[in-house]
Design a protein around this motif. Structure first.
Motif, PDB file in Angstrom:
ATOM      1  N   LYS A 367     -62.827 -25.290 -26.846  1.00 49.95           N
ATOM      2  CA  LYS A 367     -63.007 -26.317 -25.883  1.00 49.95           C
ATOM      3  C   LYS A 367     -61.682 -26.547 -24.918  1.00 49.95           C
ATOM      4  N   ASP A 368     -61.786 -27.015 -23.829  1.00 48.93           N
ATOM      5  CA  ASP A 368     -61.007 -27.215 -22.801  1.00 48.93           C
ATOM      6  C   ASP A 368     -59.721 -28.001 -23.524  1.00 48.93           C
ATOM      7  N   THR A 369     -58.445 -27.669 -23.133  1.00 49.30           N
ATOM      8  CA  THR A 369     -57.164 -28.284 -23.325  1.00 49.30           C
ATOM      9  C   THR A 369     -57.451 -29.634 -22.681  1.00 49.30           C
ATOM     10  N   ALA A 370     -57.184 -30.776 -23.501  1.00 47.45           N
ATOM     11  CA  ALA A 370     -56.948 -32.123 -23.088  1.00 47.45           C
ATOM     12  C   ALA A 370     -55.841 -32.242 -22.123  1.00 47.45           C
ATOM     13  N   VAL A 371     -56.062 -33.026 -20.835  1.00 44.28           N
ATOM     14  CA  VAL A 371     -54.831 -33.235 -19.999  1.00 44.28           C
ATOM     15  C   VAL A 371     -54.592 -34.514 -19.753  1.00 44.28           C
ATOM     16  N   VAL A 372     -53.399 -34.988 -19.859  1.00 43.78           N
ATOM     17  CA  VAL A 372     -53.392 -36.527 -19.392  1.00 43.78           C
ATOM     18  C   VAL A 372     -51.954 -36.372 -18.138  1.00 43.78           C
ATOM     19  N   GLY A 373     -52.533 -37.091 -16.976  1.00 45.41           N
ATOM     20  CA  GLY A 373     -51.716 -37.096 -15.852  1.00 45.41           C
ATOM     21  C   GLY A 373     -50.251 -37.781 -16.205  1.00 45.41           C
TER      22      GLY A 373
END
Length: 382
Positions: A367-373
């Motif tokens: 799964k894609d890496t989760a990213v928080v801005g």
């Protein structure tokens, strides 16, 4: 001003849109990396360690943080009189002003800076790659060949070759026979690293010629190099076989960050002979609370760890609350993960907050890496 042997022009104006939320407010070279560094630190450290003391940094997209971070250049020993770091943003002239139209145009707009220092050679490099390289060795190769241009290259996997400028070279003397920008069907896996050394008069003439070519995209890879090759100039390769990564995508940023961990990482941040320097502010030591647990982590100054972190990078001034679990993740400076939260395979932007008991990301590597801005709060109001 005495003549310099070689100065550097460091291209640091990229938006870095492939990094998504991480570059919504800052330029890619200013993105935090490796706990206490920013991506641009690696190129600047290479310059300092290679004895190149004059660096023009060409900025453009959201430059404020980058300008403030670079300061006088003292953090990289680049603050001597008549040398040091110079910030070179786009500027207005009597004919108006415009954003840099391409990598070559960025340097063209700053030809006066080059002429002021009057170097014999000019090093062109990017501010968004992670590597450790002695540019003086490349310069020696350039001089030995009597080259007009030397391009630093390295072999890449054949399946990745179409992502790069690809070079075919003469195996006997390393001269460049062919250059193709991102070919659909590459006939070589020798990739340009986007690091160039020009003999100065050749560079100036090429840039001035390119500036009046209305068909040009004003890019080194697309325009300048093919034109010099067509003109039968002396173009050579310098092969680099060390660690080099473009951390310009979320997947690459996360993977390369994880590769900094372990007892024998592929890229060693602790190399004293060729150190990575940083303008990271002096902060108090990190604190590990009574229930804090760390396993295979990089933890920077100013952090407070009350929960558990495994195989992760915890950057400067982060707080990991009680009963928190962090795994396979990168927390950029100033992150706060509140009590009971569980963060897996994620990148948390600077000064972001994960509220209590939030579950973010997945240990599933498919799964894609989760990213928080940057400055984003996850779970607020829930």
């Amino acid at each position: 001003m005495s003549r310099k042997e070689c100065i550097a022009m460091l291209l640091a104006g990229g938006q870095g849109s492939r990094l998504g939320a991480l570059t919504s407010k800052i330029a890619k070279p200013a993105v935090s990396f490796g706990g206490k560094f920013r991506i641009i630190d690696f190129s600047l450290s290479n310059c300092a360690n290679s004895g190149i003391d004059t660096v023009g940094v060409l900025t453009q997209y959201r430059p404020y943080l980058l300008h403030a971070y670079l300061g006088s250049g003292a953090a990289w020993d680049l603050d001597e009189y008549g040398a040091g770091i110079s910030i070179l943003p786009p500027y207005a002239t009597q004919d108006g002003g415009a954003w840099y139209a391409g990598t070559a145009d960025a340097v063209t707009q700053n030809i006066d800076y080059i002429l002021e220092h009057d170097p014999s050679y000019v090093l062109i490099l990017s501010g968004d790659h992670l590597y450790r390289m002695d540019y003086h060795k490349m310069l020696a190769s350039h001089i030995d060949h009597g080259a007009d241009l030397t391009v630093s290259v390295m072999p890449v996997p054949w399946e990745d070759a179409s992502r790069f400028g690809i070079i075919t070279k003469d195996e006997e003397d390393d001269s460049i026979l062919k250059f193709t920008e991102k070919p659909d069907k590459p006939d070589s896996n020798l990739a340009s690293m986007g690091i160039y050394i020009f003999t100065t008069d050749v560079l100036i003439a090429a840039l001035e010629d390119d500036a009046i070519d209305q068909r040009s995209s004003h890019d080194f890879g697309c325009d300048i190099i093919p034109k010099l090759l067509a003109d039968k100039r002396r173009l050579f390769t310098y092969e680099f076989n060390g660690f080099w990564k473009d951390v310009g995508t979320i997947a690459s940023f996360h993977e390369t960050s994880m590769n900094l961990l372990g007892q024998d990482p592929e890229f060693d941040l602790y190399d004293e002979a060729f150190p990575v320097m940083s303008n990271d502010a002096t902060r108090p030591p990190h604190y590990i609370g009574p229930e804090g647990r760390l396993d295979d982590c990089l933890v920077s100054n100013g952090c407070k760890i009350f929960g558990t972190a495994r195989h992760s990078i915890i950057s400067t001034d982060c707080i990991v609350g009680e009963r928190v679990i962090i795994e396979d993740s990168v927390l950029l400076p100033g992150c706060v993960v509140k009590s009971g939260a569980h963060v897996s395979r994620a990148i948390l932007g600077e000064n972001s907050v994960v509220e209590e008991n939030v579950k973010l990301g997945s240990v599933d590597s498919t799964k894609d890496t989760a990213v928080v801005g940057n400055d984003v709060v996850i779970g607020k109001g829930e």
